[in-house]
Structures are given as C-alpha cells and as structure tokens.
Design an enzyme around this catalytic site. Structure first.
Site, PDB file in Angstrom:
ATOM      1  CB  CYS A   6     -13.338   4.938   3.210  1.00 53.32           C
ATOM      2  SG  CYS A   6     -12.057   6.070   3.761  1.00 53.32           S
ATOM      3  N   GLY A  32     -11.178  -0.695   4.990  1.00 50.06           N
ATOM      4  CA  GLY A  32     -10.747   0.237   6.026  1.00 50.06           C
ATOM      5  C   GLY A  32     -10.744  -0.396   7.397  1.00 50.06           C
ATOM      6  CG  ASN A 106     -14.212   5.227  -1.220  1.00 47.79           C
ATOM      7  OD1 ASN A 106     -14.551   4.415  -2.068  1.00 47.79           O
ATOM      8  ND2 ASN A 106     -12.953   5.358  -0.874  1.00 47.79           N
ATOM      9  N   GLY A 107     -12.682   8.352  -1.131  1.00 48.44           N
ATOM     10  CA  GLY A 107     -11.943   9.001  -2.214  1.00 48.44           C
ATOM     11  C   GLY A 107     -10.999  10.033  -1.653  1.00 48.44           C
ATOM     12  CE1 TYR A 249      -3.402  -5.499  -1.354  1.00 48.87           C
ATOM     13  CE2 TYR A 249      -4.208  -3.250  -1.222  1.00 48.87           C
ATOM     14  CZ  TYR A 249      -3.696  -4.365  -0.601  1.00 48.87           C
ATOM     15  OH  TYR A 249      -3.492  -4.371   0.742  1.00 48.87           O
ATOM     16  CB  SER A 290      -3.026  -9.428  -2.814  1.00 51.44           C
ATOM     17  OG  SER A 290      -1.709  -9.503  -2.310  1.00 51.44           O
ATOM     18  CG  ASP A 352       2.294 -10.265  -4.062  1.00 51.50           C
ATOM     19  OD1 ASP A 352       1.041 -10.334  -3.971  1.00 51.50           O
ATOM     20  OD2 ASP A 352       2.992  -9.799  -3.141  1.00 51.50           O
ATOM     21  CG  ASP A 353      -1.376  -7.405  -5.301  1.00 51.51           C
ATOM     22  OD1 ASP A 353      -0.712  -7.944  -4.402  1.00 51.51           O
ATOM     23  OD2 ASP A 353      -1.753  -6.221  -5.246  1.00 51.51           O
TER      24      ASP A 353
HETATM   25  P1  AMP Z   1       5.616  -3.775  -0.392  1.00 48.60           P
HETATM   26  O1  AMP Z   1       6.066  -4.806   0.564  1.00 48.60           O
HETATM   27  O2  AMP Z   1       5.730  -2.374   0.126  1.00 48.60           O
HETATM   28  O3  AMP Z   1       6.241  -3.931  -1.756  1.00 48.60           O
HETATM   29  O4  AMP Z   1       4.039  -3.979  -0.583  1.00 48.60           O
HETATM   30  C1  AMP Z   1       3.567  -4.936  -1.470  1.00 48.60           C
HETATM   31  C2  AMP Z   1       2.366  -5.667  -0.921  1.00 48.60           C
HETATM   32  O5  AMP Z   1       1.417  -4.738  -0.347  1.00 48.60           O
HETATM   33  C3  AMP Z   1       1.683  -6.390  -2.063  1.00 48.60           C
HETATM   34  O6  AMP Z   1       1.704  -7.752  -1.739  1.00 48.60           O
HETATM   35  C4  AMP Z   1       0.264  -5.843  -2.115  1.00 48.60           C
HETATM   36  O7  AMP Z   1      -0.656  -6.892  -2.027  1.00 48.60           O
HETATM   37  C5  AMP Z   1       0.121  -4.933  -0.919  1.00 48.60           C
HETATM   38  N1  AMP Z   1      -0.357  -3.584  -1.317  1.00 48.60           N
HETATM   39  C6  AMP Z   1      -0.394  -3.027  -2.532  1.00 48.60           C
HETATM   40  N2  AMP Z   1      -0.888  -1.760  -2.486  1.00 48.60           N
HETATM   41  C7  AMP Z   1      -1.178  -1.501  -1.206  1.00 48.60           C
HETATM   42  C8  AMP Z   1      -1.722  -0.373  -0.512  1.00 48.60           C
HETATM   43  N3  AMP Z   1      -2.070   0.743  -1.149  1.00 48.60           N
HETATM   44  N4  AMP Z   1      -1.883  -0.486   0.836  1.00 48.60           N
HETATM   45  C9  AMP Z   1      -1.519  -1.606   1.478  1.00 48.60           C
HETATM   46  N5  AMP Z   1      -0.998  -2.692   0.873  1.00 48.60           N
HETATM   47  C10 AMP Z   1      -0.824  -2.662  -0.453  1.00 48.60           C
END
Ligand code: AMP
Length: 468
Positions: A6, A32, A106-107, A249, A290, A352-353
C-alpha cells in the site's frame, strides 16, 4: 491471507491537511488501486472517508471539505486476488474509551494467525480479515496503561514481518518502520509541518522538502510539544532487509527510497543485464511501463537501437465487462500492443522488469511472431521470481510462479523465444548502492523473518519446496 502493498501519507499541523493528503495519495496511486481513505482530526474528533477505487473517484470536493482539521493520515490499498471489500479499506478507525484511534499500514505481518487466535480466546471480536485490525487490538490493550508511543512500541514488539505504520490518537501522530525496514517510509516538511509518505514522489507533487527516510526500527513521534525520534524495543537486526522488488518494480522511478534513486537503479539493472548477456538484435523493445527504465540502460550498454514499439493503453481500469471465452488473455492484450511496422522481419530483444506467471510473455511473444519477428530474445532485469513473498509483494503462489516450476530451457520453449536471460543476483546487487541491506527472498528463498509461526515455512530457503 490479506496482503498489504500500500501507500501511506500523513501530515501534522497544516490547515490544508486533508487536501494535501488527497494529493499525497494521488501521487502514490501506483501503490494501491483497490481502495483509498483519509482520516482527519480536529478538536472535535476524527473524520473519515473511504471508498473502493481510485483516489479521484473516492473523494469529492464535499468529502474533502468534511475532512476538517490540521492533521490527517491517508492510505491507498493494492488490489489482491478476491477479498476486495470496503471494510478492509484503510486507514482503520477504532474507538476506545472515548478516544478515536487511526492506523494506516503498509506491509504484511507474518504472525497474525497466532495473535488473532490468542486475542479471540480472550474475547476479542474482529470485523475484518485485515492484519491491521490485529495490530489495533494489541495497540488498544497497551493503551490501557501507556501513552501512544509506548503503546505502539509494545504492540510492535508482538508483531513480526513487514510494517510501516502511521498511527494517530488525540493530538499525537506516530510513524514507525519495522526493524528490517522492508518497505519505504519518508519524512518530509511542508510549510514547517512534518509530512510522511511511502514514496518521495508524494512530496514532489506537494513541493514538500524531503528530509530523510524513517530508519528501520525507528519510531518518530509528533505531538503538540514537537517532534522526536525513538527506537523500537529489542535489538535491531545486523542489517536491514529492504525489499529489493520495490526498486525492481513496485516504486515509482522518480521516487527516492532506501537512500537510492529508483530510476537510476532500474537503469543500472538494464546496463548490468546487457553486460551479462546481450544478443545480436535489431532493436531493444521494452514492455511498458515497467520495462522502459531497464531497457534504457540495456540499449545504452548493448549499443542497440531502442524503440517504443509496444504501446501501452494508459486508461486500463481494474474492471471491465468480461470478454467472451474466445477472447483469451484479453487482460494482457488490452494493456500492451505492438506496432506491426517495427516488428516484421526484425530480431527483437524484449526487456521487461520481471516475469511472474509468464502470461505477458507467452501472449505477447506469440503476437510478435504473428507480426513477423525473425528472432525474439527476452532479457529480464531481475533474477527468476521463484519464492512467494510474505512481506507485502503480491506474488502468485509457488505453484503459479513459472520460474519456480520450470528450467530456463523449458521457459524458453514455453515462451517460444530464441534466448532468455535473467539478471543474476550479483548483477542486481551491483545495480544498487546499498547492496548489503536488501531482502532477496523472492529470488533466493532466504527469508529474514520466519514466514509462519507454525514452522511450515522455514527461515532458510526451504519455503519454495513446501507447497502452500
Ligand atoms: P506475468 O504476466 O504474470 O508474468 O507478470 C509479469 C508482469 O507483471 C511484469 O511485466 C511486471 O511488470 C508485472 N508485475 C511484477 N510483479 C507484480 C506484482 N506483484 N503485481 C502486479 N504486477 C506485477
């Protein structure tokens, strides 16, 4: 389990407290989108407004005018699967012996099941599934014979896990960060008034001055007499274990958290990634938003052209009419879409991140292939996410984490790509300034706090091997 990822904001002693809190939350909307809330306080008591949805949808001008007083705390709550109830929205407000008490958290606390059982056995009732309510019960018990800072200290000595808290009672505001410092909390100043925010991007919007980060294990007290800092009870861990995924991220790139500039860290991650493995490619293609920041560093280090050839729809809301069954993976398609002319016949390097379930990669690589991409290479600016997070980042269960269940070679074939490389843990740590102060549990399984008191999840590494 309800998780908290959050954003917090608090301000003490400013005539425009609620409005400033509104904008402080607005700047932290990325932390959030499920619900937002503000509690303000004047001499008559506390005033509360909370709602489901985005900050500008939750508050009207009339709502803000009703939030009178010179002190306020606010909260935005991250959406997690299911459990999307207004009663879980924060800040949490309780009444005890004529006092109003507000808590924003938050946490994610890791020992609430045991505490909840203990409290219930003593007759406590709960109206939410929220671990903040557990904290509130502990706080109120301590308030029977202690002042607010000491009561917060006592309640904190009972809870484990990740917490940044803003607590308001009478004319005292307390900001506290857990001893490992999992999540960020900053102290700033606006027209002489102390302000608190999860991320400094909130201060930038308000033109508040950033003073410093609240330290791990610090409790910062503001009351009518002034401000002072104290420590939580007990010894501090040898090193903080701040959540490195905030830098990968979660946090906004223009924020300064954990004494690091998020943008610079992300760019460094991309640079390191290219240093470790840079393919022969015609262009670097970030998956926005991201992937954009590591892709800048990646393209510079790899000396490859950088193209914004994947376009993001910035108006994607949380809910829309569900597509028909035939429109599978609609969620990803609605979010990012490639530019055909840039793809046909090209060797593409996607940056991608992170990869969580792999949905984004599977569906978007398929589309790039359909558009004629000659080669597709994936570069990810963090190590494989293999372990669940118990401290506030909402990852899928281990069963759903693609990297927890497949080798690199298997993932390469699942994604249908020519190469796949994740940033190494060393490379990640080389991208930040304070490399010995981070929690890497989602990559390594080395959990700083035992995840469950029942022992199902153990301290060192074993977690991912145990199904949840
Ligand atoms: P996925 O499609 O499930 O592999 O999700 C990967 C994408 O979700 C990446 O491009 C990240 O930028 C983003 N992402 C990473 N961690 C989270 C998270 N905890 N909640 C929502 N999105 C995320």
């Amino acid at each position: 389990m309800i998780k908290h990822e959050c954003g917090l904001f608090g301000i003490y002693g400013h005539e425009d407290a609620a409005r400033l809190t509104y904008f402080g939350l607005y700047a932290q909307q990325h932390r959030g989108q499920e619900s937002a809330g503000i509690i303000s306080r004047d001499s008559g008591g506390m005033h509360e407004h909370k709602g489901m949805g985005l900050v500008p949808d939750v508050f009207t001008e009339a709502d803000l005018q009703g939030l009178t007083g010179e002190t306020a705390v606010g909260h935005v709550r991250y959406s997690t699967t299911g459990r999307s109830y207004l009663r879980n929205a924060q800040p949490f407000l309780a009444h005890y012996k004529g006092k109003d008490i507000a808590v924003a958290h938050n946490g994610n606390l890791t020992n609430t099941e045991a505490l909840r059982t203990e409290l219930e056995n003593e007759g406590a009732i709960f109206s939410t599934t929220n671990d903040t309510e557990v904290f509130m019960h502990l706080l109120v018990r301590a308030l029977r014979h202690k002042d607010l800072p000491d009561a917060v200290r006592e309640a904190c000595s009972r809870v484990r896990g990740a917490y940044c808290l803003l607590v308001l009672c009478d004319d005292v505001m307390v900001a506290v960060r857990d001893p490992f410092g999992f999540h960020p909390l900053a102290l700033g100043r606006l027209d002489g008034a102390p302000v608190f925010a999860s991320e400094t991007c909130a201060f930038d919007l308000l033109e508040a001055d950033y003073e410093r980060s609240i330290a791990p294990g610090e409790i910062y007290i503001v009351d009518a007499q002034g401000e002072h800092s104290e420590k939580l009870d007990g010894p501090l861990p040898e090193k903080p274990r701040q959540c490195i995924f905030e830098l990968v991220y979660f946090a906004r790139p223009d924020s300064y958290i954990f004494n690091e500039q998020v943008y610079v860290c992300r760019k460094n991650m991309g640079w390191q990634l290219a240093y470790e493995s840079s393919p022969d490619a015609d262009l670097v293609l970030p998956f926005p938003d991201s992937g954009v920041y590591p892709a800048v560093g990646f393209a510079q280090c790899a000396e490859l052209p950088y193209e914004h050839a994947m376009i993001r729809n910035h108006y994607v809301g949380r809910t829309f009419i569900q597509p028909s069954q035939g429109m599978r993976n609609f969620g990803v398609r609605v979010k990012i879409n490639p530019v055909q002319a840039m793809i046909d016949g090209k060797r593409i390097c996607i940056v991608d991140d992170s990869i969580v379930r792999g949905t984004t990669m599977i569906t978007r690589v398929k589309k790039l292939r359909e558009l004629g991409a000659k080669e597709v290479h994936i570069r990810i600016s963090c190590p494989p996410v293999k372990f669940p997070c118990f401290y506030g980042i909402d990852f899928a269960s281990p069963k759903e984490l693609i990297a927890a269940n497949h080798t690199l070679e298997e993932m390469k074939s699942i994604f249908n790509v020519d190469s796949l490389h994740y940033l190494s843990v060393d490379g990640l740590l080389r991208s930040v300034m304070h490399s010995d102060s981070y929690c890497l549990a989602c990559f390594t399984g080395d959990y700083p706090v035992p995840c469950k008191e029942c022992g199902k999840y153990r301290l060192e590494g074993a977690c991912g091997k145990v199904s949840s």
